[in-house]
Write a protein that holds these residues in place. Structure first.
Motif, mmCIF file in Angstrom:
data_model
loop_
_atom_site.group_PDB
_atom_site.id
_atom_site.type_symbol
_atom_site.label_atom_id
_atom_site.label_comp_id
_atom_site.label_asym_id
_atom_site.label_seq_id
_atom_site.Cartn_x
_atom_site.Cartn_y
_atom_site.Cartn_z
ATOM 1 N N GLY A 1 32.750 42.295 33.256
ATOM 2 C CA GLY A 1 32.399 41.654 31.993
ATOM 3 C C GLY A 1 32.336 42.538 30.770
ATOM 4 N N ASP A 2 32.663 43.812 30.886
ATOM 5 C CA ASP A 2 32.649 44.716 29.737
ATOM 6 C C ASP A 2 34.074 44.948 29.221
ATOM 7 O OD1 ASP A 2 29.889 44.989 29.945
ATOM 8 O OD2 ASP A 2 30.059 46.670 31.332
ATOM 9 N N ASP A 3 34.175 45.591 28.072
ATOM 10 C CA ASP A 3 35.493 45.840 27.482
ATOM 11 C C ASP A 3 36.124 47.105 28.063
ATOM 12 O OD1 ASP A 3 35.335 43.642 25.794
ATOM 13 O OD2 ASP A 3 34.327 44.781 24.222
ATOM 14 N N PRO A 4 37.421 47.055 28.342
ATOM 15 C CA PRO A 4 38.118 48.262 28.805
ATOM 16 C C PRO A 4 38.457 49.153 27.613
ATOM 17 C CG PRO A 4 39.658 46.472 28.599
ATOM 18 C CD PRO A 4 38.300 45.893 28.267
ATOM 19 N N PRO A 5 38.801 50.409 27.844
ATOM 20 C CA PRO A 5 39.287 51.264 26.758
ATOM 21 C C PRO A 5 40.533 50.639 26.126
ATOM 22 C CG PRO A 5 38.865 52.557 28.740
ATOM 23 C CD PRO A 5 38.760 51.120 29.130
ATOM 24 N N TYR B 1 43.125 51.904 24.716
ATOM 25 C CA TYR B 1 44.414 52.560 24.926
ATOM 26 C C TYR B 1 45.158 52.060 26.166
ATOM 27 C CZ TYR B 1 41.983 55.610 28.302
ATOM 28 O OH TYR B 1 41.250 56.097 29.354
ATOM 29 N N LEU B 2 44.465 51.367 27.068
ATOM 30 C CA LEU B 2 45.115 50.883 28.283
ATOM 31 C C LEU B 2 46.037 49.701 28.024
ATOM 32 C CD1 LEU B 2 42.131 51.097 30.774
ATOM 33 C CD2 LEU B 2 44.146 52.575 30.713
ATOM 34 N N GLY B 3 45.852 49.009 26.900
ATOM 35 C CA GLY B 3 46.693 47.861 26.609
ATOM 36 C C GLY B 3 46.297 46.596 27.345
ATOM 37 N N LEU B 4 45.078 46.561 27.875
ATOM 38 C CA LEU B 4 44.571 45.392 28.591
ATOM 39 C C LEU B 4 44.027 44.357 27.620
ATOM 40 C CD1 LEU B 4 42.419 46.652 31.601
ATOM 41 C CD2 LEU B 4 44.323 45.080 31.701
ATOM 42 N N VAL B 5 44.311 43.093 27.881
ATOM 43 C CA VAL B 5 43.696 42.010 27.115
ATOM 44 C C VAL B 5 42.524 41.444 27.898
ATOM 45 C CG1 VAL B 5 44.059 39.725 26.092
ATOM 46 C CG2 VAL B 5 45.867 41.457 25.969
ATOM 47 N N ASP B 6 42.744 41.100 29.157
ATOM 48 C CA ASP B 6 41.653 40.701 30.046
ATOM 49 C C ASP B 6 42.122 40.818 31.497
ATOM 50 O OD1 ASP B 6 43.266 38.462 30.345
ATOM 51 O OD2 ASP B 6 42.005 37.187 29.100
ATOM 52 N N ALA B 7 41.154 40.689 32.399
ATOM 53 C CA ALA B 7 41.473 40.846 33.817
ATOM 54 C C ALA B 7 40.432 40.131 34.662
ATOM 55 C CB ALA B 7 41.516 42.331 34.194
ATOM 56 N N ASN B 8 40.849 39.738 35.850
ATOM 57 C CA ASN B 8 39.935 39.100 36.779
ATOM 58 C C ASN B 8 40.374 39.391 38.207
ATOM 59 O OD1 ASN B 8 37.710 37.066 37.336
ATOM 60 N ND2 ASN B 8 39.425 36.123 38.413
ATOM 61 N N VAL B 9 39.429 39.801 39.016
ATOM 62 C CA VAL B 9 39.662 39.990 40.439
ATOM 63 C C VAL B 9 38.536 39.268 41.150
ATOM 64 C CG1 VAL B 9 39.665 41.653 42.331
ATOM 65 C CG2 VAL B 9 40.833 42.206 40.202
ATOM 66 N N GLY B 10 38.856 38.371 42.048
ATOM 67 C CA GLY B 10 37.759 37.631 42.682
ATOM 68 C C GLY B 10 38.175 36.863 43.907
ATOM 69 N N LEU B 11 37.174 36.206 44.485
ATOM 70 C CA LEU B 11 37.380 35.334 45.641
ATOM 71 C C LEU B 11 37.206 33.899 45.172
ATOM 72 C CD1 LEU B 11 35.392 37.228 48.414
ATOM 73 C CD2 LEU B 11 37.847 36.844 48.367
#
Length: 196
Positions: A180-184, A186-196
């Motif tokens: 739930g926090d913001d990534p750096p 410079y990585l170019g990430l907008v959002d992400a999710n890993v789950g069950l």
């Protein structure tokens, strides 16, 4: 085999994703792939396949992992960043596809490597897909079915650990964007999710 012969820069990869809209990894890489292991900044998600999807309106591309069991993952990337995609065939490990921005290289790897390709060839990248041959995949798939966790944890020693217990027990090992926090930036990430 020489270093350069096992590392391939794929300068048209994202252009092909954009042109097709959808890019099925197992279907398009021409490798003997039984499954994939998505590497996301220290965690790994076992999947039957992975698909790149281009979103023209949002200026993004997404990777969607068809996870084992109820497990799944998706990550959205800023398509306007300076991405390079590489295919690497290590002599003693599974081949992998990895992608990295110029900014990530400058921030994390430029003090150790002269160029981005050298960093990726040495396994130094935040995002990638390890392409699993049938002999390796059968064991990995079995471990994934037995584990009630969304992802495995990769250690710098080269070991991939299957956590036990509640997610809260190993949240310290997850990158910030997965809790739930913001990534750096410079990585170019907008959002992400890993789950069950």
């Amino acid at each position: 085999m020489a270093e350069r012969e096992r590392l391939y820069h794929l300068p048209e990869f994202l252009a092909r994703v954009r042109e097709g809209g959808v890019h099925d990894v197992r279907e398009n890489l021409g490798e003997d792939v039984s499954g994939v292991l998505y590497h996301h900044r220290g965690v790994r998600v076992p999947g039957h396949n992975a698909t790149f999807i281009w979103h023209e309106a949002g200026g993004t591309f997404k990777l969607v992992v068809d996870g084992v069991g109820d497990r799944g993952a998706w990550t959205t990337f800023d398509a306007d960043r300076s991405w390079d995609v590489f295919f690497v065939r290590p002599p003693d490990d599974a081949p992998y596809l990895a992608w990295m921005t110029d900014a990530e290289f400058e921030s994390d790897e430029a003090d150790r490597f002269d160029e981005k390709s050298a960093a990726v060839g040495a396994g130094r990248f935040s995002f990638g897909l390890y392409l699993q041959p049938v002999a390796v995949w059968q064991e990995l798939e079995e471990r994934a079915h037995k584990a009630d966790v969304p992802c495995f944890i990769y250690r710098p020693s080269g070991r991939t650990l299957v956590p036990e217990g509640d997610v809260a027990d190993y949240e310290h090992a997850l990158p910030p964007e997965l809790i739930g926090d913001d990534p750096p930036d410079y990585l170019g990430l907008v959002d992400a999710n890993v789950g069950l």
